[in-house]
Motif scaffolding. Structure first.
Motif, mmCIF file in Angstrom:
data_model
loop_
_atom_site.group_PDB
_atom_site.id
_atom_site.type_symbol
_atom_site.label_atom_id
_atom_site.label_comp_id
_atom_site.label_asym_id
_atom_site.label_seq_id
_atom_site.Cartn_x
_atom_site.Cartn_y
_atom_site.Cartn_z
ATOM 1 N N GLY A 1 -31.857 -55.805 43.509
ATOM 2 C CA GLY A 1 -30.462 -55.818 43.485
ATOM 3 C C GLY A 1 -29.871 -54.658 44.252
ATOM 4 N N ASP B 1 -22.885 -56.243 44.591
ATOM 5 C CA ASP B 1 -23.611 -56.184 43.499
ATOM 6 C C ASP B 1 -23.195 -54.917 42.468
ATOM 7 N N ARG C 1 -34.180 -59.434 40.666
ATOM 8 C CA ARG C 1 -32.580 -59.700 41.050
ATOM 9 C C ARG C 1 -32.319 -61.260 40.869
ATOM 10 N N ASN C 2 -33.197 -61.991 41.633
ATOM 11 C CA ASN C 2 -32.682 -63.290 41.527
ATOM 12 C C ASN C 2 -33.110 -64.164 40.161
ATOM 13 N N TYR D 1 -30.347 -63.321 37.792
ATOM 14 C CA TYR D 1 -29.148 -64.126 38.153
ATOM 15 C C TYR D 1 -29.346 -65.511 37.732
ATOM 16 N N GLN E 1 -27.356 -67.644 35.009
ATOM 17 C CA GLN E 1 -26.570 -69.037 35.399
ATOM 18 C C GLN E 1 -27.176 -69.979 34.324
ATOM 19 N N SER F 1 -28.202 -53.594 39.342
ATOM 20 C CA SER F 1 -26.748 -54.646 39.862
ATOM 21 C C SER F 1 -25.763 -54.633 38.233
ATOM 22 N N ILE G 1 -24.503 -58.243 37.812
ATOM 23 C CA ILE G 1 -25.264 -58.730 36.921
ATOM 24 C C ILE G 1 -25.391 -58.500 35.530
ATOM 25 N N ARG H 1 -22.353 -59.831 33.811
ATOM 26 C CA ARG H 1 -22.090 -61.189 33.488
ATOM 27 C C ARG H 1 -23.061 -61.583 32.340
#
Length: 412
Positions: free
Chosen positions: A154, A203, A355-356, A359, A363, A391, A394, A397
Motif C-alpha cells: 500500500g 492511499d 494491499r490488494n 482491498y 470489497q 493504507s 483501506i 473502509r
C-alpha cells in the motif's frame, strides 16, 4: 496453537535462489556492513522465520533482511510486536565521517518509510557533476522498485519516500549537467515518480495531493515527449476522477488515454485503462460494461509474455482483470456477479499482494452486506488482514464495514 507458516518469506527464498544456510550467511555479511561486525544468524534462525515460530526477526536482522529483499519486514510476512519490533540503529562507530544525515535519520526513525528509504538507497542519486544514462537507468530502477512496494503493502508509507525522492531529483536537475537524451529520460523518470506519489497520496486519503501528483506526471511526460508516460498519467487521472465520483470527466480522460498511439500499439496500456464509468443520471448499461470487459480480456490475451512489462504495469494480471470485472458488475447492479468476480480475484492474488488482498477482501464483505448476507460478510471481514498494509484509506473502509456489521441484522 499452531503458528502460521511464513509463506511469503519461503517464496522469496526461492525467487532469490537462497538456501537456509546461504540466506543466513548473506544476513551476517550485510549486518557486518551496517553495524560494523557480522551477525550470528544460522540456518536454524531462517527455519524459525519460515515456520512462523519466530514472527519477527530478533536483534539486528530486520535491517539486513530489508536490504537483501528490498522491502520492509512486514512485506516479507513478518508480524511486528510492539516495542520489540523497533528497528535498531547502528553504533556511532560505524564508518565514521561517512554516514550521511539522511541515512542516519532512516535508521533512527525506525519506520517503514525510513526502512524503504534505506533499502532503495535514494541518497545515492547524484546531485552534482555529470548525469549519465547509467544514472537515469538507476533512478528508473529505483522507481520501479517503489511501484512494487505499493502493490505489496500500500501507499501510506510510501508518500514520504516518493516526495523525498522527488525533492532529491529536483536537486539533481539543478546541480547536475546533462545532454538532451538524458534530459528526456530524466523527465520520463520524474513522471513515473509523480505517478507513484499520486497513488501513495490516494492511499493516504489525500485526494488533493494525489491529483496534483498525477497532473505533474502528465506534465513531465509531455516534457519528455514520452507517449507511454503520458498514457499512464491519463489513465491515472481517469481512475482518480472515477474514484471521486466525477464519472463524465473520467470518461473524457479515459478516451484520451485509449486514443493514444501507445494504447493502440501496446495491449497492456489498453488493458490498464479504467472501464467506462457510470453516467448520471442515466443508469449504467450492462451491455456496454460487458463489451469493455471483453476488450480488456482480449488485450490481456495479446500481452507479450516474452518481454517483461514496465514495473507500473506488473499489477495487471488475471487477478486484477477479475477485480475490474467485479467493479463493472457492481456498477451495473449485478451484485452476485460482482461477488463471484471479487472472490475469484482473491483466489488468484499472489501471496505478497497484501494491499490488494485487503482491498478485495473488504470489497467482498461490502458486496455481501449489500445483498443482506450478514453472516458471510462478518466471516469475510474477520479474514481481512491489514497487519502488513500501510493504507489509511483501506483501514477506513474496513472500519466502516465493521460499523455496518455492528448494527446489521443477522441473515435468517
Amino acid at each position: 496453537m499452531d503458528t502460521p507458516t511464513n509463506t511469503i518469506l519461503s517464496t522469496l527464498l526461492g525467487e532469490y535462489d537462497f538456501t537456509h544456510r546461504s540466506l543466513a550467511d548473506e544476513v551476517n555479511q550485510v549486518s557486518g556492513r551496517i553495524f560494523g561486525r557480522p551477525g550470528a544468524a544460522t540456518d536454524r534462525d531462517v527455519r524459525r522465520w519460515i515456520s512462523g515460530s519466530m514472527r519477527w526477526p530478533t536483534h539486528r536482522y530486520p535491517l539486513p533482511l530489508a536490504e537483501i529483499f528490498d522491502r520492509p519486514p512486514e512485506a516479507m510476512g513478518f508480524v511486528p510486536r510492539g516495542r520489540t519490533s523497533r528497528l535498531p540503529s547502528p553504533p556511532s562507530s560505524v564508518r565514521p565521517g561517512q554516514e550521511e544525515p539522511v541515512k542516519r535519520r532512516a535508521f533512527l526513525t525506525a519506520s517503514t518509510a525510513a526502512t524503504l528509504t534505506l533499502a532503495l538507497r535514494i541518497e545515492e542519486t547524484p546531485v552534482r557533476g555529470r548525469l549519465t544514462m547509467t544514472d537515469v537507468d538507476r533512478i528508473t530502477t529505483t522507481i520501479g522498485r517503489l511501484d512494487a512496494h505499493f502493490t505489496a503493502i500500500g501507499g501510506g508509507a510510501l508518500l514520504t519516500v516518493a516526495t523525498t525522492y522527488i525533492d532529491r531529483l529536483r536537486t539533481t536537475m539543478d546541480g547536475c549537467t546533462y545532454g538532451p537524451r538524458v534530459e528526456q529520460a530524466r523527465h520520463t523518470a520524474i513522471s513515473g515518480l509523480h505517478s507513484s506519489a499520486g497513488w501513495a497520496a490516494y492511499d493516504s486519503g489525500d485526494n488533493a495531493t494525489s491529483r496534483l501528483h498525477h497532473a505533474a506526471a502528465l506534465q513531465s511526460g509531455i516534457l519528455a515527449k514520452d507517449g507511454h508516460a503520458q498514457a499512464r498519467a491519463w489513465s491515472d487521472l481517469s481512475a482518480h476522477s472515477r474514484a471521486e465520483g466525477r464519472h463524465r470527466e473520467a470518461l473524457t480522460i479515459n478516451r484520451a488515454a485509449l486514443e493514444s498511439r501507445q494504447a493502440r500499439q501496446d495491449p497492456r496500456i489498453a488493458g490498464a485503462a479504467p472501464l467506462p464509468p457510470r453516467h448520471r443520471p442515466r443508469p449504467p448499461r450492462h451491455g456496454a460494461c460487458a463489451r469493455s470487459l471483453l476488450a480488456v480480456e482480449k488485450a490481456h490475451d495479446r500481452f507479450d509474455t516474452t518481454a517483461p512489462p514496465p514495473p507500473w504495469l506488473r499489477f495487471l494480471d488475471t487477478a486484477e482483470i477479475a477485480g475490474l470485472a467485479a467493479i463493472a458488475h457492481r456498477a451495473t447492479g449485478r451484485l452476485p456477479d460482482a461477488e463471484k468476480a471479487t472472490a475469484q480475484a482473491l483466489r488468484l492474488l499472489g501471496p505478497s499482494m497484501h494491499r490488494n488482498r485487503a482491498y478485495y477482501g473488504i470489497q467482498l464483505a461490502q458486496l455481501q452486506l449489500a445483498q443482506g448476507d450478514t453472516t458471510s460478510a462478518r466471516a469475510t471481514a474477520a479474514t481481512v488482514d491489514t497487519t502488513a498494509v500501510s493504507s489509511p484509506r483501506i483501514a477506513q473502509r474496513l472500519a466502516t464495514v465493521h460499523r455496518h456489521l455492528a448494527t446489521a441484522q443477522e441473515t435468517p
